[in-house]
Each structure stands twice: as structure tokens, then as C-alpha cells.
Design an enzyme around this catalytic site. Sequence first.
Site, PDB file in Angstrom:
ATOM      1  N   ASP A 177       0.893  -1.148   0.000  1.00 28.85           N
ATOM      2  CA  ASP A 177       0.000   0.000   0.000  1.00 28.85           C
ATOM      3  C   ASP A 177       0.933   1.200   0.000  1.00 28.85           C
ATOM      4  OD1 ASP A 177      -1.948   1.901   0.311  1.00 28.85           O
ATOM      5  OD2 ASP A 177      -2.590   1.245   2.293  1.00 28.85           O
ATOM      6  N   CYS A 206      -3.955   4.913  -3.476  1.00 28.24           N
ATOM      7  CA  CYS A 206      -5.227   5.646  -3.458  1.00 28.24           C
ATOM      8  C   CYS A 206      -5.104   6.917  -4.294  1.00 28.24           C
ATOM      9  CB  CYS A 206      -5.670   5.959  -2.027  1.00 28.24           C
ATOM     10  SG  CYS A 206      -4.508   6.991  -1.116  1.00 28.24           S
TER      11      CYS A 206
END
Length: 124
Positions: free
Chosen positions: A14, A67
Amino acid sequence: MLPNKQKFDGILLDAPCSGVGTWQRNPHARWTTTMDDVRELATTQLALLNNLAGSLKPAGKLIYAVCTLTRSETTAVADAFAKAHPELEPLPLSTLNPQLSTTFLWPHELNANGMFLAAWKRKT
């Protein structure tokens, strides 16, 4: 140099990113994110992926998640990484579409943060 001597069956990265996919809930960020930020973060993301690749066991899976929705931090990073690592093959993200090893999650479709995912599997 490997970040860890141990080998793993699966790794989820991530990665730090510009957060463009979170602008729906953090609208102020659109005024503070610069193209220099995006370029620097894309370089960091690719370096992290390159450092992790050697830590996969045979048939080990690597998932890259950010993201953000910028091409520089999504498809460009995934393409550069795939080109540099022929020992890995694309890993389908869905049994419904076995050709899909990358995908965008669009905020306007999900009423959630926007994200990009890419997946690879070490060849055995």
C-alpha cells in the site's frame, strides 16, 4: 539488496501516493498536491516494488495498491515494474475476467476513495 532475508507467499504494498483518489473526502488536497509530488512519489513507488520483488517465494503474489488515479503513479509504475521483472507474470484480480491484472476503482462509481490495484505472481 532485499529488505528482508525471508521469502513470502504474498506481499501487499500500500504505497505512499499523492492521494488524488481521496479528493472526494479531502477536497483541500487538490490545492496542495503538485506535479513534483506526483513524480517523486511515482519514483518511490517503483523503488519499493523493485525492492520487494526479490522477497517473493516461487508462486508468491505481489499486490500494488495506491489511493490515487494519476497515470504516473498507476499504470506507468505498473508497466515499468512489469517490464523490469520478467520473473513475474500478471496475476488476475478477478475470476470473472482472467485478463484483468490491473484495475481502477473510481470514486464516482463507488462513492468511495479512488484506487488503483495491480497484481503479479512469481513464476515457478
